[in-house]
Design an enzyme around this catalytic site. Structure first.
Site, PDB file in Angstrom:
ATOM      1  CB  CYS A 194      21.074  53.596  65.644  1.00  0.00           C
ATOM      2  SG  CYS A 194      20.025  52.204  65.328  1.00  0.00           S
TER       3      CYS A 194
ATOM      4  CB  CYS B 265      31.199  56.238  67.108  1.00  0.00           C
ATOM      5  SG  CYS B 265      30.275  56.907  68.470  1.00  0.00           S
TER       6      CYS B 265
END
Lengths: 389, 209
Positions: free
Chosen positions: B42, B114
């Site tokens: 990912c 993030c």
């Protein structure tokens, strides 16, 4: 702060010769379509520029059309398929590592009823001509395969692909943006129907592209303009010419015609020196498509255990400009379609950095870059949960 | 260097000089609780290790594989948690991605995903602490409300997807298959998604008239 620009596949700094041409043109405001003297002066200058450009690519100046960018050139070719009157569903074939200017245009065609084949490349990032033969259909009317890839620099077997296409009378277009000024590209000897170029990838300004169509007068019927209007661009691209951009492009082409061989070997030496240094100083790396034919200025490297955006920003703090295939840099959550096409390891795409050299770089840039790169990589590896200690 | 960097100065400074990062191998930190989330595929992975003393987090070390904002978010989180002698486990468990983003002074919309791993990794570390000590975990939330009954998709699942960038219903559906079976929850699912889009992205998404 140093400024080391290693992103020449994104765009290039403008050549001094091109800057002189631009400055001269700023006061030459005439419209090249005007009959009076002001128009004639400019017409003469852009004619000379087209001849220089045609000469660099060894073609006939009448077969080149100026556009606003290579994206426009690519769109012109692909979207023309929508306007041809076929009594069947036409098929087009593109590679799966094309630039978005081809990829997304092809997806648009697919949404509008065209049958699109996305041809995979091998693990070196190269199209296998045999795969292309297998993918051909009776309905295939257009093949568009890039000459050199922008991310990893691989060069496609354009001659073989072109022969396969032309033998079957299939229109063969190549996006040659990354080839111009960094490789020999001879439109007369290559078996192609059309090619797209961009000035700003060859030390000229942005906002000027080029579309080459072999035997344009004869082939015109296959092309539908995106912009209708005046007679410019042989009726295929209306709109008053970007005269400043064209003369600058011409100056860059004139320079390149004289210096191309030197430029190529200069870039190749820099790139090879860079890769050798990186290999000896940084462990756990992978140079993408290392053994494939590549354009001489491009090196795409994955650094294991760490992520590309943080490498890019780490280098940026040292004045070094590169790009990455990491998802975090693209705005989407998907990493580079090119690296994922050649590498099954998705992590490799997240940690990939493209170094693309240009004529303004030198050996001291390479030394400085490798030194800083080794530091950035080791700092990030220190804090990565994936590094083994 | 020019002043306009990819992120604000606070993010930049956490990226340049990350706080409380653990540079040795993880075994050498004798953690009371350890949480690891994400995966290299990912592009984001975080490891958080904590020490607990008198119900407070007395030490917090981390490792991150990820972009600059993922690194900065974890660093910021460690600072938040360790401030003033350390947060209580309860306070630490309640930290949300919004708290971290606020602490950092904002992140670009496409970077919000993030920062969502940090709080998840911290919660996992606290869960691990309770598990290891065979203690009841008082913070593990009751299950979030189920929105799509056919596929058992909760409001929390939708919230996470929005944070991870699912800002239109098509994307949410591609990722979760929500309301693709009986379809009855579609309106409700859209509303729930919109609620979180408004919450997280109100000022950053371009909405043509």
């Amino acid at each position: 702060m140093k400024n080391i620009y290693l992103d020449n596949n994104a765009t290039t700094p403008i050549l001094p010769e091109a800057i002189i041409a631009i400055e001269d043109m700023l006061t030459n405001y005439g419209n090249p379509s005007s009959m009076h003297e002001a128009g004639r002066i400019v017409k003469e200058k852009i004619t000379a520029a087209s001849e220089n450009i045609a000469s660099l690519f060894n073609g006939n100046a009448d077969d080149f059309i100026f556009t606003s960018c290579a994206t426009e050139s690519n769109n012109t070719i692909l979207k023309s398929v929508l306007f041809q009157k076929y009594n069947f569903t036409p098929n087009i074939i593109i590679s799966n590592i094309e630039h978005p200017a081809i990829l997304n245009t092809a997806k648009f065609l697919a949404k509008n009823g065209i049958d699109v084949t996305f041809l995979p490349v091998n693990s070196n990032g190269v199209i296998e001509p045999e795969d292309l033969k297998k993918a051909l259909k009776d309905t295939t009317v257009l093949i568009s395969i890039m000459t050199a890839n922008n991310e990893i620099g691989t060069i496609q077997p354009i001659e073989e692909i072109g022969k396969i296409a032309l033998e079957r009378e299939i229109f063969f277009h190549t996006d040659a943006v990354q080839a111009a000024g960094m490789m020999n590209f001879d439109v007369s000897s290559l078996p192609i129907s059309a090619a797209s170029f961009s000035a700003h990838k060859m030390y000229a300004p942005k906002g000027i592209g080029l579309l080459y169509i072999k035997n344009l007068q004869k082939q015109k019927k296959h092309i539908t303009p995106l912009l209708h209007g005046g007679h410019q661009g042989n009726g295929l691209r209306a709109g008053t010419e970007n005269t400043i951009g064209i003369v600058a492009y011409g100056a860059a082409a004139e320079y390149m015609k004289k210096n191309l061989d030197t430029e190529i070997s200069y870039l190749k030496n820099l790139r090879d020196s860079f890769e050798n240094k990186v290999k000896s100083e940084i462990p756990d790396i992978k140079i993408h498509a290392e053994s494939a034919p590549r354009k001489p200025n491009t090196s795409n490297i994955s650094f294991k255990y760490i992520e590309g955006e943080s490498i890019l920003l780490g280098l940026d703090m040292d004045g070094i400009k590169v790009s990455t295939g990491s998802a975090c840099s693209t705005g989407s959550l998907d990493p580079s379609h090119v690296i994922t096409a050649i590498d099954t390891d998705v992590e490799a795409a997240h940690g990939s950095i493209r170094f693309s050299f240009g004529r303004t770089n030198d050996e001291s840039d390479i030394k400085y870059t490798v030194e800083k790169l080794a530091k950035v990589v080791s700092n990030l590896r220190e804090i990565s949960p994936l590094s083994k200690k | 260097m020019s002043t306009n960097w990819a992120y604000n100065d606070n993010v930049k400074s956490h990226f340049q000089n990350p706080k409380n990062v653990w540079k040795e191998n993880e075994e050498s930190f004798d953690a009371d609780g350890k949480g690891e989330v994400g995966s290299p595929a990912c592009g984001d992975m975080m490891l958080i290790m904590i020490k607990v003393k008198d119900n407070r987090i007395s030490d917090f070390k981390w490792k991150t594989f990820g972009c600059a904002s993922a690194i900065a978010s974890t660093s910021a989180l460690s600072e938040m948690v360790l401030k003033d002698g350390g947060m209580t486990l309860e306070e630490a468990y309640k930290i949300t991605p919004e708290d971290i983003i606020k602490y950092l002074g904002g992140l670009p919309a496409n970077k919000i995903h993030c920062s969502v791993l940090g709080d998840k990794a911290l919660q996992a570390a606290i869960d691990d602490y309770f598990d290891k000590n065979k203690l009841a975990n008082p913070f593990k939330q009751a299950v979030s409300e189920i929105i799509c009954h056919c596929l058992n998709i909760t409001e929390e699942d939708i919230r996470m997807e929005v944070l991870e960038g699912a800002v239109d219903f098509e994307t949410l559906q591609q990722r979760t298959k929500i309301s693709t079976v009986c379809g009855k929850c579609k309106d409700n699912a859209k509303n729930v998604q919109q609620k979180y889009i408004d919450k997280y992205y109100a000022e950053t998404i371009y909405k043509p008239e």
